[in-house]
Motif scaffolding. Structure first.
Motif, mmCIF file in Angstrom:
data_model
loop_
_atom_site.group_PDB
_atom_site.id
_atom_site.type_symbol
_atom_site.label_atom_id
_atom_site.label_comp_id
_atom_site.label_asym_id
_atom_site.label_seq_id
_atom_site.Cartn_x
_atom_site.Cartn_y
_atom_site.Cartn_z
ATOM 1 N N TYR A 202 12.607 -44.651 39.127
ATOM 2 C CA TYR A 202 11.937 -44.097 38.038
ATOM 3 C C TYR A 202 11.928 -42.537 37.996
ATOM 4 O O TYR A 202 11.166 -42.014 38.072
ATOM 5 C CB TYR A 202 10.678 -44.705 37.978
ATOM 6 N N ASP A 204 12.017 -39.055 36.679
ATOM 7 C CA ASP A 204 11.846 -38.652 35.210
ATOM 8 C C ASP A 204 11.803 -37.765 35.364
ATOM 9 O O ASP A 204 11.622 -36.959 33.890
ATOM 10 C CB ASP A 204 9.740 -39.237 34.963
ATOM 11 N N ARG A 210 16.192 -42.626 32.071
ATOM 12 C CA ARG A 210 15.380 -43.670 31.825
ATOM 13 C C ARG A 210 16.259 -45.114 31.830
ATOM 14 O O ARG A 210 16.279 -45.902 30.617
ATOM 15 C CB ARG A 210 15.322 -43.528 30.389
ATOM 16 N N SER A 212 16.172 -48.278 33.332
ATOM 17 C CA SER A 212 15.614 -49.735 33.066
ATOM 18 C C SER A 212 14.625 -49.939 34.626
ATOM 19 O O SER A 212 16.216 -50.149 35.266
ATOM 20 C CB SER A 212 15.125 -50.890 32.050
ATOM 21 N N GLU A 247 8.400 -49.319 29.993
ATOM 22 C CA GLU A 247 9.495 -48.706 29.715
ATOM 23 C C GLU A 247 9.434 -47.455 28.983
ATOM 24 O O GLU A 247 10.293 -46.364 28.757
ATOM 25 C CB GLU A 247 10.471 -48.904 30.691
ATOM 26 N N LYS A 248 9.698 -48.558 27.664
ATOM 27 C CA LYS A 248 10.384 -47.964 26.470
ATOM 28 C C LYS A 248 9.018 -47.370 25.613
ATOM 29 O O LYS A 248 9.204 -46.334 25.369
ATOM 30 C CB LYS A 248 10.599 -49.012 25.653
ATOM 31 N N ASP A 251 9.230 -43.676 27.508
ATOM 32 C CA ASP A 251 10.853 -43.485 27.622
ATOM 33 C C ASP A 251 10.354 -42.477 25.881
ATOM 34 O O ASP A 251 10.479 -41.518 25.862
ATOM 35 C CB ASP A 251 12.038 -44.106 27.049
ATOM 36 N N SER A 254 7.901 -39.354 26.313
ATOM 37 C CA SER A 254 8.691 -38.302 27.105
ATOM 38 C C SER A 254 9.773 -37.657 26.493
ATOM 39 O O SER A 254 10.411 -36.542 26.897
ATOM 40 C CB SER A 254 8.990 -39.033 28.104
ATOM 41 N N THR A 255 10.193 -38.191 25.491
ATOM 42 C CA THR A 255 11.895 -37.547 24.668
ATOM 43 C C THR A 255 11.177 -36.397 23.893
ATOM 44 O O THR A 255 10.460 -36.034 22.961
ATOM 45 C CB THR A 255 12.375 -39.037 23.639
#
Length: 443
Positions: A202, A204, A210, A212, A247-248, A251, A254-255
């Motif tokens: 993963y 980051d 991103r 999956s 995960e979504k 994401d 984290s955007t």
């Protein structure tokens, strides 16, 4: 006797740098008819300690006895729906948190002693000394059969040196897990990094990343789905959906916001408030337990002495500041709001665990033992007895739940007694720990 199953309990979906564990499936049961008839699929016991700082509004937090069980207090009302899954305690103490001649520093001693049962050496320098924590003692043995021996989570970073509380090193205030008497286990406060540590693969750092983890193991996933029955396919579909949802959410959080027209630096992760961060950590812990990636976890909801604010519940003053309430009604009411807020988040975690099937008939909550509490009772008095302690889960059927322990005050029962009792339920004997005097009657 030859024991066979279609799938090993240790089966993982693999891709480059990734190993994703699986929940227990019917295909993992022994196919040897005689053996299967004589045994019941037994899930491992998962142990966790969830810590909150600064004490409580004890009058509203501490539960009382009622009809051979425990009465839900105002601050614990969000947990009422899980009453039967919770064991309450009165008069539990961590006596090593008291000064013992060292003067002020109760906050540092609170977190330092919570899982170690040892009085810390008062120093703001590098000569740290406190005991090994119970989770790391168990990691030496019980934790050696999983991908990670243990996982340490938190929501606030903190210095590991310097004076944070009346001459006590910041390391004492910012850690509850200790690998050795001088080495704290650094906690992970980033959900994305915690996810990566647990499951791998993963990245980051890349804004375009991103990918999956589910997409990365898609070929293995397809082969697995073809090899199992209908019930297992449904269970796997629910499991993969839960992984992708985490995960979504990571994401989305984290955007970075586009602030290129302003002279500011955007942090790698942003949260409107700490709620989403706390819940993501709870989700990640549940996923780690579900996949048997680890069986041992600690989670600091905040560092001891934290002065976090809670604007989402209309508490704009700092938590630590409010805990020194000097019996001011308004400050006490705001502490009550914070206590209830943390209970709401813990209820979210128990909701999650109670919805995840585990083993033949039970849920993940049935096979967990999770301490929820802290090592200061009233933040204004800085007392380390009659602690706010709850135990969630049934330890694989060994803990009844819905009961209250040690309600009648005689001598304070060492909190360390609960730690060694949990270890024994998991199958690990710890003869002595801190000032322990024996086991707690929770089975």
């Amino acid at each position: 006797m030859s024991i066979k199953s279609k799938l090993s309990r240790r089966t993982m979906l693999r891709a480059a740098g990734i190993g994703l564990g699986l929940p227990f499936l019917e295909a993992m049961r022994p196919t040897n008819a005689a053996f299967a008839a004589a045994t019941i699929a037994k899930s491992p016991i998962r142990l966790a300690w969830v810590f909150f700082p600064n004490g409580t509004n004890a009058e509203h937090w501490l539960p009382s006895a009622e009809d051979n069980g425990w009465k839900v207090s105002p601050s614990l009302e969000p947990l009422a729906k899980h009453h039967q899954h919770l064991t309450a305690f009165r008069n539990m103490a961590q006596m090593t948190g008291f000064a013992m001649g060292d003067g002020p520093g109760d906050h540092a001693r609170s977190s330092a002693t919570f899982l170690t049962g040892a009085h810390p050496l008062k120093t703001a320098g590098s000569r740290l000394r406190v005991g090994r924590s119970i989770d790391q003692i168990l990691a030496d043995t019980y934790g050696q059969t999983t991908r990670l021996p243990s996982i340490e989570l938190g929501t606030e970073e903190g210095r590991q040196a310097g004076d944070c509380d009346s001459g006590y090193s910041c390391a004492y205030s910012n850690n509850i897990s200790w690998r050795s008497e001088s080495q704290p286990m650094a906690k992970e406060v980033s959900p994305a990094k915690a996810f990566k540590r647990l499951f791998g693969g993963y990245d980051d750092q890349s804004s375009a990343r991103r990918h999956s983890i589910i997409d990365s193991v898609i070929d293995s996933q397809k082969r697995l789905l073809k090899s199992v029955g209908v019930n297992d396919r449904q269970k796997l579909d629910q499991y993969f959906t839960s992984v992708r949802e985490i995960e979504k959410r990571m994401d989305r959080l984290s955007t970075p916001v586009d602030l290129t027209h302003l002279d500011v630096t955007v942090p790698p992760e942003q949260f409107a408030d700490c709620t989403e961060q706390i819940r993501l950590m709870y989700d990640i812990m549940a996923l780690a337990f579900r996949t048997d990636t680890t069986r041992l976890a600690t989670f600091m909801l905040a560092n001891e002495g934290s002065n976090r604010t809670f604007p989402m519940i209309d508490v704009k003053e700092g938590h630590h500041q409010l805990s020194h309430h000097q019996n001011k009604v308004d400050s006490i009411e705001k502490i009550r709001k914070i206590d209830r807020y943390y209970s709401e988040q813990f209820a979210y975690f128990l909701d999650k665990l109670s919805e995840i099937p585990d083993g033949d008939e039970g849920t993940l909550l049935d096979n967990c033992l999770i301490v929820y509490g802290g090592s200061i009772s009233d933040g204004n008095r800085h007392d380390h007895d009659n602690l706010p302690i709850m135990l969630a889960g049934h330890g694989g059927g060994q803990v009844r739940g819905g009961t209250i322990v040690n309600n009648e005050k005689k001598d304070d029962t060492p909190l360390n007694n609960l730690h060694i009792s949990m270890a024994e339920i998991a199958g690990v004997t710890v003869e002595e720990f801190g000032d322990s005097t024996g086991k707690v009657a929770i089975t």
